[in-house]
Design a protein around this motif. Structure first.
Motif, PDB file in Angstrom:
ATOM      1  N   ALA A  64      -0.832  -0.341  -4.086  1.00 25.92           N
ATOM      2  CA  ALA A  64       0.594  -0.209  -4.394  1.00 25.92           C
ATOM      3  C   ALA A  64       0.807   0.911  -5.413  1.00 25.92           C
ATOM      4  O   ALA A  64       0.060   1.033  -6.390  1.00 25.92           O
ATOM      5  CB  ALA A  64       1.137  -1.528  -4.934  1.00 25.92           C
ATOM      6  N   PRO A  75       3.440   2.452  -8.051  1.00 27.07           N
ATOM      7  CA  PRO A  75       4.693   2.387  -8.813  1.00 27.07           C
ATOM      8  C   PRO A  75       5.375   3.749  -8.962  1.00 27.07           C
ATOM      9  O   PRO A  75       6.562   3.806  -9.265  1.00 27.07           O
ATOM     10  CB  PRO A  75       4.257   1.840 -10.172  1.00 27.07           C
ATOM     11  CG  PRO A  75       2.968   1.119  -9.884  1.00 27.07           C
ATOM     12  CD  PRO A  75       2.300   1.925  -8.819  1.00 27.07           C
ATOM     13  N   GLN A 122       2.317   4.801 -16.166  1.00 26.57           N
ATOM     14  CA  GLN A 122       2.323   3.365 -16.463  1.00 26.57           C
ATOM     15  C   GLN A 122       3.259   3.095 -17.638  1.00 26.57           C
ATOM     16  O   GLN A 122       3.188   3.741 -18.672  1.00 26.57           O
ATOM     17  CB  GLN A 122       0.903   2.893 -16.804  1.00 26.57           C
ATOM     18  CG  GLN A 122       0.785   1.384 -16.885  1.00 26.57           C
ATOM     19  CD  GLN A 122      -0.658   0.922 -16.786  1.00 26.57           C
ATOM     20  OE1 GLN A 122      -1.571   1.717 -16.752  1.00 26.57           O
ATOM     21  NE2 GLN A 122      -0.858  -0.379 -16.741  1.00 26.57           N
ATOM     22  N   TYR A 145       6.857  -1.633 -10.520  1.00 29.69           N
ATOM     23  CA  TYR A 145       5.616  -2.347 -10.855  1.00 29.69           C
ATOM     24  C   TYR A 145       5.875  -3.839 -11.067  1.00 29.69           C
ATOM     25  O   TYR A 145       5.110  -4.690 -10.595  1.00 29.69           O
ATOM     26  CB  TYR A 145       5.012  -1.712 -12.106  1.00 29.69           C
ATOM     27  CG  TYR A 145       3.761  -2.363 -12.633  1.00 29.69           C
ATOM     28  CD1 TYR A 145       2.616  -2.477 -11.844  1.00 29.69           C
ATOM     29  CD2 TYR A 145       3.700  -2.840 -13.947  1.00 29.69           C
ATOM     30  CE1 TYR A 145       1.455  -3.054 -12.342  1.00 29.69           C
ATOM     31  CE2 TYR A 145       2.554  -3.412 -14.445  1.00 29.69           C
ATOM     32  CZ  TYR A 145       1.433  -3.523 -13.645  1.00 29.69           C
ATOM     33  OH  TYR A 145       0.282  -4.100 -14.143  1.00 29.69           O
ATOM     34  N   PHE A 159       6.263  -5.382  -7.718  1.00 30.85           N
ATOM     35  CA  PHE A 159       4.935  -5.520  -7.110  1.00 30.85           C
ATOM     36  C   PHE A 159       4.212  -6.747  -7.654  1.00 30.85           C
ATOM     37  O   PHE A 159       3.650  -7.556  -6.905  1.00 30.85           O
ATOM     38  CB  PHE A 159       4.077  -4.289  -7.427  1.00 30.85           C
ATOM     39  CG  PHE A 159       4.335  -3.061  -6.604  1.00 30.85           C
ATOM     40  CD1 PHE A 159       4.730  -3.137  -5.280  1.00 30.85           C
ATOM     41  CD2 PHE A 159       4.146  -1.797  -7.164  1.00 30.85           C
ATOM     42  CE1 PHE A 159       4.937  -1.990  -4.528  1.00 30.85           C
ATOM     43  CE2 PHE A 159       4.338  -0.653  -6.420  1.00 30.85           C
ATOM     44  CZ  PHE A 159       4.742  -0.733  -5.105  1.00 30.85           C
ATOM     45  N   ARG A 160       4.198  -6.870  -8.986  1.00 29.66           N
ATOM     46  CA  ARG A 160       3.428  -7.933  -9.631  1.00 29.66           C
ATOM     47  C   ARG A 160       3.974  -9.313  -9.285  1.00 29.66           C
ATOM     48  O   ARG A 160       3.207 -10.263  -9.092  1.00 29.66           O
ATOM     49  CB  ARG A 160       3.420  -7.721 -11.149  1.00 29.66           C
ATOM     50  CG  ARG A 160       2.589  -6.530 -11.598  1.00 29.66           C
ATOM     51  CD  ARG A 160       2.681  -6.305 -13.096  1.00 29.66           C
ATOM     52  NE  ARG A 160       2.174  -7.451 -13.820  1.00 29.66           N
ATOM     53  CZ  ARG A 160       2.794  -8.025 -14.844  1.00 29.66           C
ATOM     54  NH1 ARG A 160       3.966  -7.566 -15.248  1.00 29.66           N
ATOM     55  NH2 ARG A 160       2.266  -9.046 -15.470  1.00 29.66           N
ATOM     56  N   GLU A 174       2.895 -10.081  -5.827  1.00 32.28           N
ATOM     57  CA  GLU A 174       1.466 -10.425  -5.851  1.00 32.28           C
ATOM     58  C   GLU A 174       1.275 -11.875  -6.281  1.00 32.28           C
ATOM     59  O   GLU A 174       0.505 -12.633  -5.660  1.00 32.28           O
ATOM     60  CB  GLU A 174       0.724  -9.482  -6.802  1.00 32.28           C
ATOM     61  CG  GLU A 174      -0.766  -9.752  -6.921  1.00 32.28           C
ATOM     62  CD  GLU A 174      -1.450  -8.830  -7.928  1.00 32.28           C
ATOM     63  OE1 GLU A 174      -2.698  -8.787  -7.928  1.00 32.28           O
ATOM     64  OE2 GLU A 174      -0.752  -8.165  -8.728  1.00 32.28           O
ATOM     65  N   THR A 188      -4.025  -3.543  -5.874  1.00 28.60           N
ATOM     66  CA  THR A 188      -4.555  -2.499  -6.756  1.00 28.60           C
ATOM     67  C   THR A 188      -3.454  -1.472  -6.977  1.00 28.60           C
ATOM     68  O   THR A 188      -2.777  -1.063  -6.026  1.00 28.60           O
ATOM     69  CB  THR A 188      -5.772  -1.810  -6.126  1.00 28.60           C
ATOM     70  OG1 THR A 188      -6.787  -2.783  -5.900  1.00 28.60           O
ATOM     71  CG2 THR A 188      -6.319  -0.722  -7.043  1.00 28.60           C
ATOM     72  N   TYR A 189      -3.264  -1.043  -8.226  1.00 23.72           N
ATOM     73  CA  TYR A 189      -2.148  -0.168  -8.573  1.00 23.72           C
ATOM     74  C   TYR A 189      -2.617   1.252  -8.868  1.00 23.72           C
ATOM     75  O   TYR A 189      -3.630   1.463  -9.533  1.00 23.72           O
ATOM     76  CB  TYR A 189      -1.399  -0.738  -9.787  1.00 23.72           C
ATOM     77  CG  TYR A 189      -0.827  -2.107  -9.500  1.00 23.72           C
ATOM     78  CD1 TYR A 189       0.332  -2.244  -8.760  1.00 23.72           C
ATOM     79  CD2 TYR A 189      -1.481  -3.271  -9.931  1.00 23.72           C
ATOM     80  CE1 TYR A 189       0.849  -3.499  -8.464  1.00 23.72           C
ATOM     81  CE2 TYR A 189      -0.966  -4.527  -9.636  1.00 23.72           C
ATOM     82  CZ  TYR A 189       0.200  -4.625  -8.901  1.00 23.72           C
ATOM     83  OH  TYR A 189       0.705  -5.865  -8.595  1.00 23.72           O
ATOM     84  N   TYR A 190      -1.833   2.212  -8.399  1.00 19.46           N
ATOM     85  CA  TYR A 190      -2.092   3.634  -8.628  1.00 19.46           C
ATOM     86  C   TYR A 190      -0.864   4.244  -9.300  1.00 19.46           C
ATOM     87  O   TYR A 190       0.225   4.254  -8.719  1.00 19.46           O
ATOM     88  CB  TYR A 190      -2.339   4.359  -7.310  1.00 19.46           C
ATOM     89  CG  TYR A 190      -3.601   3.975  -6.580  1.00 19.46           C
ATOM     90  CD1 TYR A 190      -4.740   4.773  -6.655  1.00 19.46           C
ATOM     91  CD2 TYR A 190      -3.654   2.823  -5.793  1.00 19.46           C
ATOM     92  CE1 TYR A 190      -5.908   4.440  -5.967  1.00 19.46           C
ATOM     93  CE2 TYR A 190      -4.807   2.483  -5.105  1.00 19.46           C
ATOM     94  CZ  TYR A 190      -5.925   3.287  -5.199  1.00 19.46           C
ATOM     95  OH  TYR A 190      -7.080   2.943  -4.509  1.00 19.46           O
ATOM     96  N   THR A 245       3.804   2.897  -0.692  1.00 21.87           N
ATOM     97  CA  THR A 245       3.895   4.098  -1.511  1.00 21.87           C
ATOM     98  C   THR A 245       5.175   4.866  -1.228  1.00 21.87           C
ATOM     99  O   THR A 245       5.938   4.546  -0.316  1.00 21.87           O
ATOM    100  CB  THR A 245       2.671   5.003  -1.273  1.00 21.87           C
ATOM    101  OG1 THR A 245       2.667   6.066  -2.234  1.00 21.87           O
ATOM    102  CG2 THR A 245       2.666   5.587   0.131  1.00 21.87           C
ATOM    103  N   GLY A 293       9.663  -2.605  -5.158  1.00 21.41           N
ATOM    104  CA  GLY A 293       8.300  -3.076  -5.356  1.00 21.41           C
ATOM    105  C   GLY A 293       8.024  -4.361  -4.599  1.00 21.41           C
ATOM    106  O   GLY A 293       7.044  -4.463  -3.864  1.00 21.41           O
TER     107      GLY A 293
END
Length: 333
Positions: A39, A41, A45, A54, A57-58, A61, A69-71, A97, A289
């Motif tokens: 994923a 963001p 960060q 993010y 996403f979390r 999850e 896994t975050y990029y 993405t 997200g």
């Protein structure tokens, strides 16, 4: 790895059996457990907008049980492209993405991903050709139709600011960025030109894209050279969050210039409440997200096709900011 087509066939058989037997599916907790997702963001960060994505996403999850896994890419399309290639190489089940690098650069990677059985889906910036090709296999889009969102903001700002034909407006955007992302800036400019306004345009440079404070001198210099600017549009969530800083550095008081921009944040909510920021189009990045993770899980587990969801349906201004501000403070809105 089971393809979406094979999954659909299996589901059709199992559905027929369930109907014949009168059985009903039971809700399952963490039903996406074991599915590995990469994923993105988007920004640094902890950065504006990226953090809302993010957080979405979390939460997905946690709710769904996927292994994510975050990029973080610092809003750099080239870095993001490299990271997408890395994610494909790891053999994840899905990738969520942005389409920042455009179709020409990203399309071949999308094709490679699907050939390997990886579900690829987009947020914020679309890849419409890839979506048309792979939508039945899970490729979706969650975000704004970018040109339309840009045009809507420009038209709304022109109407509310009560400008006259020939008045100057300043658009600070990303027109040169590839693919769909640059079209949002184009939409803003087209709306202003349709209203007969004179557009002064400034491309957001790489330093300001990564760190909005780096653009303060640019803003002060441009406004000093054009003191008759009536409207400023910041086509970037990070820059919109910094409007109070820019205005203060340029010696502007609330109401001197009509500021319009994209995306809520704690600082943006405060700027609206203080009268600096007049209009914000809320893309609801938290959904950008959460929903792509759901998209991948639905496709991987149940063979559903890709979602296509417009998240930019509302404006925020002084009349409704107090309802949004508490959620902006915790980076959900």
């Amino acid at each position: 790895m089971i393809s979406a087509r094979m999954m659909l066939s299996a589901l059709a058989c199992s559905s027929a059996a369930l109907l014949a037997g009168g059985a009903m599916a039971e809700p399952v907790e963490k039903w996406c457990e074991g599915v590995r997702i990469a994923a993105f963001p988007g920004g640094p960060q902890g950065g504006v907008f990226a953090n809302n994505v993010y957080n979405g996403f979390r939460q997905a999850e946690l709710d769904l049980g996927a292994d994510v896994t975050y990029y973080f890419s610092n809003w750099d399309p080239n870095l993001m492209l490299q990271q997408i290639q890395q994610a494909v190489a790891t053999g994840v089940d899905g990738i969520a993405t942005y389409g920042f690098a455009g179709e020409d650069a990203t399309g071949p990677i999308v094709q490679q991903a699907y050939e390997q059985g990886i579900i690829f889906t987009t947020l914020n910036t679309s890849l419409r050709d890839s979506q048309a090709a792979y939508g039945p296999n899970g490729f979706g889009y969650v975000g704004a139709p970018n040109y339309d969102a840009g045009y809507a903001l420009g038209a709304e700002a022109a109407a509310r600011a009560e400008v006259s034909e020939g008045d100057k407006v300043f658009v600070w955007g990303l027109r040169s960025q590839g693919g769909d992302r640059g079209q949002r800036t184009v939409g803003v400019i087209d709306a202003f030109e349709a209203a007969g306004l004179e557009v002064i345009y400034q491309e957001i440079d790489a330093a300001t894209n990564a760190n909005p404070n780096a653009g303060t001198a640019t803003f002060v210099g441009l406004m000093g050279a054009n003191p008759d600017v009536k409207i400023v549009v910041t086509d970037h969530g990070g820059l919109t969050s910094n409007v109070g800083v820019y205005a203060d550095a340029a010696g502007l008081e609330p109401g001197d210039v009509y500021f319009a921009g994209f995306d809520m944040s704690p600082n943006t909510a405060q700027a609206v409440q203080e009268g600096y920021q007049n209009l914000v189009i809320d893309q609801q990045p938290y959904l950008q997200g959460y929903l792509p993770i759901l998209n991948i899980c639905l496709t991987e587990k149940y063979g559903f096709s890709g979602l296509d969801i417009n998240t930019a349906g509302a404006f925020v201004d002084a009349t409704n900011v107090d309802a949004v501000a508490p959620l902006a403070a915790v980076e959900i809105r």
